[in-house]
Design a protein around this motif. Sequence first.
Motif, short mmCIF file in Angstrom:
data_model
loop_
_atom_site.label_atom_id
_atom_site.label_comp_id
_atom_site.label_asym_id
_atom_site.label_seq_id
_atom_site.Cartn_x
_atom_site.Cartn_y
_atom_site.Cartn_z
N ALA A 113 -3.88 4.39 6.15
CA ALA A 113 -4.51 4.93 4.93
C ALA A 113 -4.99 3.65 3.96
O ALA A 113 -4.64 3.86 2.78
N THR A 114 -5.64 2.55 4.38
CA THR A 114 -6.32 1.91 3.63
C THR A 114 -7.84 1.45 3.94
O THR A 114 -8.31 2.32 5.06
N GLY A 139 -0.23 -0.43 -0.14
CA GLY A 139 -1.00 -0.37 -1.43
C GLY A 139 -0.22 0.58 -2.41
O GLY A 139 1.03 1.10 -2.19
N ARG A 140 -0.67 0.86 -3.58
CA ARG A 140 -0.02 1.85 -4.57
C ARG A 140 0.26 3.08 -3.91
O ARG A 140 1.27 3.71 -4.23
N ALA A 141 -0.81 3.74 -3.06
CA ALA A 141 -0.49 5.08 -2.60
C ALA A 141 0.76 5.19 -1.84
O ALA A 141 1.40 6.20 -1.70
N SER A 142 1.32 4.01 -1.24
CA SER A 142 2.41 4.05 -0.59
C SER A 142 3.60 4.23 -1.10
O SER A 142 4.55 4.84 -0.66
N ARG A 144 3.63 12.55 -0.33
CA ARG A 144 2.87 12.96 -1.07
C ARG A 144 1.42 12.35 -1.16
O ARG A 144 0.58 12.90 -1.73
N SER A 145 1.15 11.08 -0.47
CA SER A 145 -0.07 10.62 -0.32
C SER A 145 -0.76 11.34 0.83
O SER A 145 -2.07 11.20 0.78
N PRO A 193 -5.11 10.51 -8.14
CA PRO A 193 -3.70 10.99 -7.84
C PRO A 193 -2.86 10.09 -6.91
O PRO A 193 -1.72 10.17 -7.08
N ILE A 194 -3.40 8.77 -6.63
CA ILE A 194 -2.70 7.96 -5.67
C ILE A 194 -2.58 6.68 -5.96
O ILE A 194 -2.07 5.82 -5.49
#
Length: 199
Positions: free
Chosen positions: A127-128, A166-169, A174-175, A31-32
């Motif tokens: 959040a990594t 990272g990609r989730a950022s 929504r992350s 999802p992230i």
Amino acid sequence: MLDVDFFRRWMTATAASVDREAERLTALDSPIGDADHGSNLQRGFTAVVAALEKEPPAVPGAVLVLAGRRLISTVGGASGPLYGTLLRGTGKALGDATEVSEEEFAQAFRAGVEAVMRLGGAAPGDATMIDALVPAVDALGDGFGAARAAAEQGALDTVPLQARKGRASYLGERSIGHQDPGATSSALLVAGLAEANGE
């Protein structure tokens, strides 16, 4: 004292747990991120184990430098450089010693984690993988079991965080509510230390 066999056991134990958890890591990444974290790390650590069997290094530091190089060359995306930097940085800090104390390892591992923070620009709370690695390093003085527990809690603690690297950022708010896959795989790496030590 930790010898070369301990470090080989660490990499083998990590490869086995990544193998077991690959689908879960990819599900967390779906999802992230790119939905490939599990398969990428699986390929990388399989290559690490093969390289260590083909040309067994003579000292602990060389095990980690070799492992880091293999991860950089075989893992796609950001994970390869980040994990590669972690292990190479730790291995270089260990130098050419044939055995290292747990305290010396803790100092070297901290150097590896700091190298990852410089490379990725991430800090605790972003959040990594850093959210699992920093608590683990801080807990290493109390043993590998304590480090494993701290890393696992650190990974869980990424769930309410908003990703800043990272990609989730790219997802912004929504992350929030997703456990970071990099922190989760980092906890597996730290758990491998305890397993290699028979804990």
